[in-house]
Scaffold this motif. Structure first.
Motif, short mmCIF file in Angstrom:
data_model
loop_
_atom_site.label_atom_id
_atom_site.label_comp_id
_atom_site.label_asym_id
_atom_site.label_seq_id
_atom_site.Cartn_x
_atom_site.Cartn_y
_atom_site.Cartn_z
N GLU A 176 -0.21 10.24 -9.61
CA GLU A 176 -0.65 11.50 -10.18
C GLU A 176 0.15 12.62 -9.55
O GLU A 176 0.84 12.42 -8.54
N ALA A 177 0.07 13.80 -10.13
CA ALA A 177 0.78 14.96 -9.58
C ALA A 177 0.36 15.15 -8.12
O ALA A 177 -0.82 15.10 -7.78
N GLY A 178 1.34 15.37 -7.27
CA GLY A 178 1.10 15.53 -5.84
C GLY A 178 1.46 14.30 -5.03
O GLY A 178 1.63 14.39 -3.81
N ASP A 179 1.59 13.15 -5.68
CA ASP A 179 2.05 11.96 -4.97
C ASP A 179 3.56 12.03 -4.75
O ASP A 179 4.29 12.58 -5.58
N THR A 180 4.02 11.49 -3.65
CA THR A 180 5.46 11.44 -3.38
C THR A 180 5.82 10.04 -2.90
O THR A 180 5.01 9.36 -2.25
N VAL A 181 7.03 9.61 -3.24
CA VAL A 181 7.51 8.29 -2.87
C VAL A 181 8.92 8.42 -2.33
O VAL A 181 9.82 8.92 -3.02
N GLU A 242 0.83 -3.45 1.62
CA GLU A 242 0.14 -2.17 1.57
C GLU A 242 0.44 -1.31 2.79
O GLU A 242 0.63 -0.09 2.68
N ASP A 243 0.49 -1.93 3.96
CA ASP A 243 0.75 -1.16 5.18
C ASP A 243 2.17 -0.57 5.16
O ASP A 243 2.37 0.59 5.57
N ARG A 244 3.15 -1.34 4.71
CA ARG A 244 4.52 -0.82 4.64
C ARG A 244 4.62 0.30 3.60
O ARG A 244 5.31 1.30 3.82
N LEU A 245 3.93 0.11 2.48
CA LEU A 245 3.99 1.14 1.44
C LEU A 245 3.45 2.48 1.93
O LEU A 245 3.90 3.54 1.50
N LYS A 246 2.50 2.44 2.84
CA LYS A 246 1.94 3.69 3.37
C LYS A 246 2.98 4.50 4.13
O LYS A 246 2.81 5.71 4.33
N THR A 247 4.08 3.86 4.55
CA THR A 247 5.12 4.60 5.27
C THR A 247 6.05 5.34 4.32
O THR A 247 6.85 6.17 4.78
N VAL A 249 4.82 6.25 0.80
CA VAL A 249 4.03 6.90 -0.24
C VAL A 249 3.08 7.91 0.40
O VAL A 249 2.36 7.59 1.34
N GLN A 250 3.11 9.15 -0.12
CA GLN A 250 2.23 10.21 0.38
C GLN A 250 1.38 10.73 -0.78
O GLN A 250 1.81 10.74 -1.93
N HIS A 251 0.16 11.17 -0.45
CA HIS A 251 -0.74 11.76 -1.45
C HIS A 251 -1.06 13.18 -0.99
O HIS A 251 -1.80 13.38 -0.03
N THR A 252 -0.50 14.18 -1.67
CA THR A 252 -0.58 15.55 -1.17
C THR A 252 -1.36 16.49 -2.09
O THR A 252 -1.46 17.68 -1.79
N ALA A 253 -1.91 15.98 -3.18
CA ALA A 253 -2.54 16.86 -4.17
C ALA A 253 -3.68 17.68 -3.58
O ALA A 253 -3.88 18.83 -3.97
N GLY A 254 -4.40 17.12 -2.63
CA GLY A 254 -5.56 17.82 -2.09
C GLY A 254 -5.24 18.80 -0.97
O GLY A 254 -6.15 19.49 -0.49
#
Length: 348
Positions: A176-181, A242-247, A249-254
């Motif tokens: 969604e808008a605000g996510d970054t990869v 999942e743990d590697r993806l967290k490094t 992928v960011q969720h910044t919308a909030g």
């Protein structure tokens, strides 16, 4: 009196592509009556050409000169002395608006060392996506293999053009808008239909495309002339759980802070990006080459030399270092894209 460089508002720069899209770019920019079927990328502040092209992809300044040539003629004014000392007269950055009107093929990009060896380029193509809009039923992205995959298996998929197996082996993440990869060099990936991003990348056009059938005219355009057996030497075949993806992928919308650092920490040696959210206030900006993409609202960009520039939704600006200390004000949301800080960048 010294004549200083000032920010430049840029028109759209949409070189032809092989995939559909562009409506989201037109909507952001307020364009009407344009055929956006194959205008899915707007290259902003570009000193980069499409692969194999002489000028296609370059940004042209209002006076008619290519931005690339203007920077090469006066690099310290455009980029700053510390940047030039590390990266020479390259901006070190390409910014795109990318609107995936269809799913992009499975592909990956070379590392700096691979690009030096095979493409005679200082830069590979590490990149990052800032999702600024989505549409359709199921917008998602596909970063990295879910499980470690052998080179032999990838080679077989490529020979057979087994698209279902390629895509099925990748992680599939709704966005969604605000996510970054953040997409490190070598990571296999694709962007799904209905994802609109501001993309930052190193200033090259090296895409090694495993899934070329139904997208590209020939396999040669997939491996850029070096052969798939050589190309996959730079492919990351490791598993991304999942743990590697967290490094990456960011969720910044909030995050409603005035300035939000958008990208994963490891991206800082390649580029930087902040979302600036003003609600009638002001924010100082340190001198730097950069690209501004206005996502909403309206306001003003002022520079220390007296320049004053209106900024509104859909505007894109290239800002030279020589503009000096600047200030954004108004009710405005902007993505500010920057090259790596000189102390973080890799020397040429």
């Amino acid at each position: 009196m010294t004549q200083h460089l000032e920010p430049v508002r840029l028109p759209a720069n949409q070189p032809p592509q092989f995939y559909r899209g562009g409506d989201a770019i037109a909507a952001l920019r307020g364009a009407t009556g344009t055929d956006s079927k194959f205008g899915p990328e707007d290259w902003v502040g570009s000193v980069t050409t499409m692969f194999g092209q002489e000028t296609t992809g370059l940004t042209r300044l209002p006076g008619g000169a290519w931005l690339r040539d203007a920077v090469a003629a006066n690099p310290e004014a455009w980029l700053g002395p510390a940047h030039v000392a590390k990266l020479g007269d390259s901006t070190g950055l390409l910014v795109k608006l990318l609107d995936a009107g269809q799913r992009l093929p499975v592909h990956f990009h070379p590392s700096d060392s691979f690009a030096r060896k095979h493409f005679d380029s200082h830069f590979g193509k590490t990149e990052a996506w800032i999702v600024v809009g989505t549409y359709g039923d199921d917008p998602r992205v596909y970063p990295g293999f879910r499980e470690t995959t052998s080179m032999a298996t990838v080679a077989e998929w490529t020979r057979e053009q087994d698209a279902p197996s390629m895509l099925g082996a990748l992680n599939s993440i709704p966005v969604e808008a605000g996510d970054t990869v953040y997409i490190p060099a070598g990571l296999p990936h694709a962007i799904g239909e209905g994802v609109f991003v501001v993309e930052l990348q190193q200033p090259t056009d090296f895409s090694l495309t495993l899934e070329w059938r139904d997208f590209l005219a020939s396999p040669e355009k997939g491996h850029l002339g070096i052969g798939f057996d050589t190309a996959i030497e730079t492919l990351d075949t490791s598993g991304w759980d999942e743990d590697r993806l967290k490094t990456i992928v960011q969720h910044t919308a909030g995050d409603r802070a005035t300035t939000v650092d958008l990208l994963a920490p490891d991206s800082a040696e390649f580029f930087r990006a902040d979302r600036i959210q003003l609600t009638g206030n002001q924010l100082p900006l340190d001198p730097s080459f950069g690209v501004l993409v206005a996502l909403g609202g309206e306001g003003t960009l002022r520079t220390e030399h007296g320049g004053e520039f209106p900024v509104a939704k859909g505007d894109t600006y290239v800002v030279p270092f020589d503009a000096g200390q600047a200030e954004l004000s108004g009710s405005l949301t902007v993505v500010r894209c920057l090259p790596p800080a000189p102390e973080r960048s890799q020397a040429r």
